[in-house]
Design a protein around this motif. Structure first.
Motif, mmCIF file in Angstrom:
data_model
loop_
_atom_site.group_PDB
_atom_site.id
_atom_site.type_symbol
_atom_site.label_atom_id
_atom_site.label_comp_id
_atom_site.label_asym_id
_atom_site.label_seq_id
_atom_site.Cartn_x
_atom_site.Cartn_y
_atom_site.Cartn_z
ATOM 1 N N TYR A 135 0.851 -1.179 0.000
ATOM 2 C CA TYR A 135 0.000 0.000 0.000
ATOM 3 C C TYR A 135 0.896 1.241 0.000
ATOM 4 C CZ TYR A 135 -3.115 -3.610 1.836
ATOM 5 O OH TYR A 135 -3.821 -4.780 2.041
ATOM 6 N N ALA A 186 -2.318 2.452 5.375
ATOM 7 C CA ALA A 186 -1.269 2.071 4.429
ATOM 8 C C ALA A 186 -0.115 1.364 5.125
ATOM 9 C CB ALA A 186 -0.759 3.302 3.687
ATOM 10 N N HIS A 237 -4.675 6.895 4.883
ATOM 11 C CA HIS A 237 -5.420 7.701 3.920
ATOM 12 C C HIS A 237 -6.755 8.080 4.553
ATOM 13 C CE1 HIS A 237 -2.555 6.926 0.704
ATOM 14 N NE2 HIS A 237 -2.558 5.654 1.062
ATOM 15 N N ILE A 277 -11.402 -0.513 -3.860
ATOM 16 C CA ILE A 277 -10.100 -0.835 -4.421
ATOM 17 C C ILE A 277 -10.325 -1.488 -5.776
ATOM 18 C CG2 ILE A 277 -8.010 -2.236 -4.230
ATOM 19 C CD1 ILE A 277 -8.119 -1.902 -1.238
ATOM 20 N N TYR A 297 -5.849 7.090 -5.677
ATOM 21 C CA TYR A 297 -4.501 6.975 -5.121
ATOM 22 C C TYR A 297 -3.947 5.605 -5.499
ATOM 23 C CZ TYR A 297 -0.564 7.958 -2.090
ATOM 24 O OH TYR A 297 0.703 8.211 -1.628
ATOM 25 N N LEU A 342 -2.046 2.457 -5.180
ATOM 26 C CA LEU A 342 -1.485 1.688 -4.071
ATOM 27 C C LEU A 342 -0.329 0.805 -4.510
ATOM 28 C CD1 LEU A 342 -4.827 0.499 -2.413
ATOM 29 C CD2 LEU A 342 -3.356 2.390 -1.668
ATOM 30 N N GLN A 343 -0.359 0.345 -5.763
ATOM 31 C CA GLN A 343 0.616 -0.638 -6.219
ATOM 32 C C GLN A 343 0.590 -0.681 -7.742
ATOM 33 O OE1 GLN A 343 -0.369 -4.601 -4.942
ATOM 34 N NE2 GLN A 343 1.360 -5.574 -5.935
ATOM 35 N N PRO A 399 3.108 3.762 -8.098
ATOM 36 C CA PRO A 399 2.774 3.754 -6.678
ATOM 37 C C PRO A 399 2.918 5.139 -6.035
ATOM 38 C CG PRO A 399 4.138 1.865 -7.216
ATOM 39 C CD PRO A 399 4.124 2.737 -8.434
ATOM 40 N N TYR A 456 -5.603 0.612 -7.116
ATOM 41 C CA TYR A 456 -5.769 1.965 -6.603
ATOM 42 C C TYR A 456 -6.993 2.066 -5.704
ATOM 43 C CZ TYR A 456 -8.681 2.496 -10.906
ATOM 44 O OH TYR A 456 -9.596 2.353 -11.920
ATOM 45 N N LEU A 457 -6.901 3.024 -4.776
ATOM 46 C CA LEU A 457 -7.996 3.374 -3.879
ATOM 47 C C LEU A 457 -8.814 4.448 -4.578
ATOM 48 C CD1 LEU A 457 -8.801 2.693 -0.848
ATOM 49 C CD2 LEU A 457 -7.653 4.835 -0.254
#
Length: 269
Positions: free
Chosen positions: A3, A94, A136, A192, A214, A216-217, A233, A257-258
């Motif tokens: 994250y 995260a 977050h 997600i 956002y 995340l990976q 990321p 992603y969030l």
């Protein structure tokens, strides 16, 4: 699971200042490399805490939400985090293990935990460990619906939420929905979204919902309005309503992603 979170720090004097941040009338991209120590905010009511404020309501742009990445030093946190009694929130951890008190309940959170906090809730968040915590935090004023009470609080880890494949995607595009999309008490969702390498949004979406996204990976090429942008990321994408968007996941790991979006309410006339 991995994250991403703002890297902080500060580049040295050998680094070329030309970057990839973008702000347009339709979208903004805040790369992870722009999320440095000198752009943090310190907030009333929070101790030993700093925040990257990535989005806030802007007239003529995206107007429904604010999004933060909050870093709690050991011993840091707040007994009264939310200054607006009409605001609701989602927290997503995260890294680190912050302690949440929500009403009379206490939770030791871990990375990957999603928390929904309804308006007027009594809550606090503290880092009781010896290592920093990264959380977050998404805030939105609740828009009531006739005959409906606001939703209850919720604490759930993402590994307990199934990734549901999108139609006709052969499983390469999936969404983890933390709340029932047909529950009209909610006026926003935070999900997600995951693409396997090579997976894509196979058309340019355009819709009334605003987005905060956002990463995340993983990495992707992301279509924003008329531009293809490379993201990875810790990058944050901010979209106003009706901005066309699509993506193609690149690299050798999942692109995740969030995603914030406002839902389930009439437009204000």
């Amino acid at each position: 699971m991995s994250y991403a979170f703002p890297p902080g720090g500060l580049p040295d004097q050998t680094v070329d200042p030309e970057g990839t941040a973008v702000f347009t009338e339709a979208y903004a991209v805040l790369p992870a490399l722009t999320q440095r120590d000198i752009v943090t905010s310190f907030l009333p009511g929070w101790e030993s805490t700093r925040a990257w404020i990535l989005a806030r309501p802007l007239s003529g742009f995206a107007e429904t939400f604010a999004q933060y990445a909050v870093e709690l030093a050991p011993g840091g946190g707040s007994a009264e985090p939310e200054p607006d009694p009409e605001a609701q929130a989602v927290l997503f951890v995260a890294h680190g293990r912050p302690r949440l008190t929500l009403g009379r309940d206490m939770f030791d959170l871990e990375p990957g935990t999603h928390v929904y906090i309804p308006p007027s809730a009594v809550w606090s968040l503290w880092n009781t460990t010896d290592a920093p915590c990264g959380v977050h935090w998404i805030r939105k004023r609740y828009v009531a619906a006739p005959g409906m009470m606001p939703p209850e609080a919720q604490v759930v880890h993402e590994t307990d939420v199934p990734a549901l494949p999108m139609p006709h995607s052969n499983g390469v595009w999936a969404t983890q929905r933390f709340v029932d999309p047909f529950d009209l008490r909610f006026d926003f969702h935070v999900n997600i979204v995951t693409f396997r390498p090579g997976g894509r949004i196979p058309f340019a979406e355009t819709h009334v919902m605003e987005h905060g996204l956002y990463v995340l990976q993983g990495t992707a090429e992301y279509l924003l309005n008329t531009d293809w942008v490379n993201v990875g990321p810790g990058d944050f994408i901010w979209l106003r309503a009706f901005c066309p968007q699509a993506c193609i996941a690149t690299g050798e790991e999942p692109f995740r992603y969030l995603l914030y979006k406002d839902v389930n309410r009439h437009p204000v006339l």
